[in-house]
Design an enzyme around this catalytic site. Structure first.
Site, mmCIF file in Angstrom:
data_model
loop_
_atom_site.group_PDB
_atom_site.id
_atom_site.type_symbol
_atom_site.label_atom_id
_atom_site.label_comp_id
_atom_site.label_asym_id
_atom_site.label_seq_id
_atom_site.Cartn_x
_atom_site.Cartn_y
_atom_site.Cartn_z
ATOM 1 N N GLY A 103 2.023 3.216 10.449
ATOM 2 C CA GLY A 103 1.427 2.099 9.733
ATOM 3 C C GLY A 103 0.382 2.570 8.754
ATOM 4 O O GLY A 103 0.443 3.673 8.225
ATOM 5 N N CYS A 104 -0.630 1.725 8.548
ATOM 6 C CA CYS A 104 -1.623 2.003 7.520
ATOM 7 C C CYS A 104 -2.696 2.978 7.964
ATOM 8 O O CYS A 104 -3.550 3.359 7.187
ATOM 9 C CB CYS A 104 -2.266 0.692 7.065
ATOM 10 S SG CYS A 104 -3.301 -0.057 8.335
#
Length: 146
Positions: A103-104
């Site tokens: 993810g981020c």
């Protein structure tokens, strides 16, 4: 609170153009003063988000939430959720650290300061033509409202 921020971009002819961009900020979700998660999100509809997150994570039903208070702080927003006594006791008993491998990069951080830390500059020799950026932005514009 607006979810749009205005930014300028350069088109292939080098003239500045105003475009609307969706605003995204760091949001810490805390229950009874204890941070549960930090994520990036739109600063809109935060009370609805607090109720939905609480319900889907199995932390509390809407009836067990006494108050939701979004507080803007230097690094983002602290979404403070206050639970009824029984829900608060359950939360303490099952509190876990949420860790995500993809993810981020925010999954698993526990504070807004950790989420918004100073990053090293990105260096490289990648060159993207302005026309390619314009084409990509045009395709994105067609597929999303913000």
């Amino acid at each position: 609170m607006s979810v749009l921020a205005t930014s300028a971009r350069r088109m292939s002819d080098k003239s500045p153009v105003e475009v609307d961009l969706a605003e995204e900020t760091a949001i810490a979700i805390s229950y009874d003063g204890s941070t549960q998660a930090v994520l990036m999100g739109s600063p809109a509809d935060l009370e609805d988000f607090a109720y939905g997150f609480s319900l889907t994570e199995g932390i509390a039903t809407p009836a067990e939430i006494e108050a939701v208070t979004p507080e803007r702080v230097e690094q983002g927003i602290d979404l403070r959720i206050w639970l009824a006594r029984d829900a608060g006791q359950r939360f303490i008993g099952r509190r876990r650290r949420t860790v995500g491998p993809v993810g981020c990069g925010l999954c698993g951080v526990e504070t807004l300061a950790a989420a918004m830390r100073e990053l090293d500059p990105v260096r490289g020799d990648c060159v993207i033509a302005a026309a390619d950026l314009d084409a990509a932005l045009a395709q994105m514009d067609a597929g999303q409202r913000l």
